[in-house]
Write a protein that holds these residues in place. Structure first.
Motif, short mmCIF file in Angstrom:
data_model
loop_
_atom_site.label_atom_id
_atom_site.label_comp_id
_atom_site.label_asym_id
_atom_site.label_seq_id
_atom_site.Cartn_x
_atom_site.Cartn_y
_atom_site.Cartn_z
N ASP A 1 -36.10 0.94 36.42
CA ASP A 1 -34.91 0.07 36.32
C ASP A 1 -35.19 -1.35 36.83
O ASP A 1 -34.28 -2.17 36.88
CB ASP A 1 -33.71 0.68 37.04
N ARG A 2 -36.45 -1.60 37.25
CA ARG A 2 -36.95 -2.94 37.59
C ARG A 2 -36.40 -3.47 38.90
O ARG A 2 -36.66 -4.61 39.27
CB ARG A 2 -36.65 -3.93 36.47
N ARG A 3 -35.65 -2.66 39.63
CA ARG A 3 -35.03 -3.12 40.88
C ARG A 3 -35.79 -2.59 42.09
O ARG A 3 -36.34 -1.49 42.07
CB ARG A 3 -33.58 -2.65 40.95
N VAL A 4 -35.80 -3.39 43.16
CA VAL A 4 -36.38 -2.98 44.45
C VAL A 4 -35.23 -2.67 45.40
O VAL A 4 -34.40 -3.55 45.69
CB VAL A 4 -37.28 -4.09 45.04
N LEU A 5 -35.15 -1.42 45.85
CA LEU A 5 -34.08 -0.99 46.74
C LEU A 5 -34.62 -0.72 48.14
O LEU A 5 -35.70 -0.12 48.29
CB LEU A 5 -33.40 0.27 46.21
N LEU A 6 -33.88 -1.14 49.14
CA LEU A 6 -34.26 -0.97 50.54
C LEU A 6 -33.27 -0.02 51.21
O LEU A 6 -32.05 -0.25 51.17
CB LEU A 6 -34.26 -2.33 51.25
N TRP A 7 -33.80 1.04 51.81
CA TRP A 7 -32.97 2.09 52.43
C TRP A 7 -33.20 2.10 53.94
O TRP A 7 -34.35 2.08 54.38
CB TRP A 7 -33.35 3.47 51.88
N GLN A 8 -32.13 2.18 54.70
CA GLN A 8 -32.22 2.44 56.13
C GLN A 8 -32.17 3.96 56.28
O GLN A 8 -31.16 4.59 56.00
CB GLN A 8 -31.06 1.78 56.89
N MET A 9 -33.28 4.58 56.68
CA MET A 9 -33.44 6.01 56.51
C MET A 9 -32.40 6.86 57.23
O MET A 9 -31.86 7.81 56.67
CB MET A 9 -34.85 6.42 56.96
N GLU A 10 -32.12 6.55 58.47
CA GLU A 10 -31.17 7.39 59.22
C GLU A 10 -29.79 7.38 58.56
O GLU A 10 -29.17 8.42 58.39
CB GLU A 10 -31.08 6.91 60.67
N LYS A 11 -29.34 6.20 58.16
CA LYS A 11 -28.03 6.10 57.52
C LYS A 11 -28.04 6.74 56.14
O LYS A 11 -27.08 7.38 55.72
CB LYS A 11 -27.61 4.64 57.42
N ALA A 12 -29.16 6.57 55.40
CA ALA A 12 -29.24 7.14 54.05
C ALA A 12 -29.25 8.67 54.10
O ALA A 12 -28.60 9.33 53.28
CB ALA A 12 -30.49 6.63 53.35
#
Length: 311
Positions: free
Chosen positions: A73-84
């Motif tokens: 989908d060409r997007r870069v997603l950033l996840w905060q692991m504990e919250k995710a």
């Protein structure tokens, strides 16, 4: 005191008691290691955010607080692991968007920047805190792998379908030519700086196999791994954290382990159902002492789709 095994110790109470009695300094690492060794599925969470296949993920350094992901989908997603993991937040979409599929990602050592590369022949440098695009580095073909110098966040390496491994300096002027470490007629699928000796770089090439390079001696590899079988199709290579071993993935062959300065394999990992043929896959070390190897695979059986073996 009875020695706990596997998942029999499901809480930290026994280990904490042992620490009080014996004063063992590495109790947390021991506890985590035993739980991982004895359990098949400690944690599981579906993290939904992309609209297409996810081709690349990378955890941040020093504990994996953050995860970055990219794909079709060409997007870069950033996840905060504990919250995710606990479902308390959605990923942050970084503003820089690729024009085609994303194949590779990398954090710098301070986790303040993310590099992304892919089929649109460019590497985008993202600012993690603001999500802004800091720079774009143009290639002449698809970018398959990225690695940031472990002692200099301004320097990164990229491997490309054009058969080159390039070294870039983000401080250089616009349109500055990168340093060409290696060039072959066939594609480089993987590149990685040695985490302890960053002058050394490992590569995986689609026809030339796995190689070791010294940035002081460009265009000529120091070592071609595999012995008489060095001309193999290789798609992934990773150093362990000590920089003393290489884990490599080869097409139609089992994953293999090399000692840094030995061209012959020290170990091959195999499984009756493991098959590695058409699609691109990757491999990595895992565990607090790099005692586990993991690799993607197409399995011809109903077993789990990861290969995991103790080293």
């Amino acid at each position: 005191m009875k020695e706990p095994n596997g998942c029999g110790m499901r809480s930290s109470v026994g280990f904490l008691s042992r620490r009080e009695l014996t004063g063992e300094p590495l109790i947390k690492e021991d506890f985590q290691r035993r739980r991982l060794a004895g359990c098949t599925s400690l944690y599981k969470k579906d993290m939904l955010g992309h609209f297409g296949c996810v081709n690349a993920i990378e955890f941040s350094n020093n504990g994996g607080e953050w995860l970055v992901s990219g794909g079709d989908d060409r997007r870069v997603l950033l996840w905060q692991m504990e919250k995710a993991i606990h479902g308390r937040s959605k990923p942050v979409k970084l503003k820089g968007e690729h024009r085609s599929n994303i194949f590779c990602l990398a954090f710098d050592s301070s986790n303040t920047k993310v590099f992304s590369g892919g089929n649109d022949e460019q590497v985008i440098l993202h600012d993690v805190e603001r999500g802004e695009t800091l720079n774009v580095f143009l290639h002449i073909d698809a970018v398959y792998s990225l690695s940031v110098n472990p002692v200099n966040d301004n320097v990164f390496a990229s491997s490309s379908d054009d058969g080159r491994v390039l070294i870039w300096d983000t401080r250089g002027p616009p349109n500055a030519e990168p340093f060409c470490l290696a060039i072959y007629p066939s594609a480089f699928h993987s590149v990685m700086f040695n985490p302890v000796e960053p002058r050394l770089i490992a590569t995986a090439n689609s026809k030339e196999g796995v190689g070791l390079w010294d940035i002081r001696k460009p265009r000529s590899s120091l070592l071609r791994y595999g012995g008489s079988m060095s001309l193999q199709s290789a798609m992934s290579v990773r150093f362990n954290s000590a920089g003393t071993q290489l884990l490599a993935l080869r097409r139609r062959l089992p994953p293999v382990l090399y000692e840094l300065h030995s061209r012959l394999p020290s170990f091959q990992f195999d499984n009756q159902g493991y098959f590695n043929s058409c699609t691109m896959k990757s491999c990595c070390f895992a565990g607090d002492r790099d005692q586990v190897s993991r690799s993607g695979s197409f399995f011809r059986s109903d077993s789990d789709s990861d290969l995991s073996e103790a080293i």
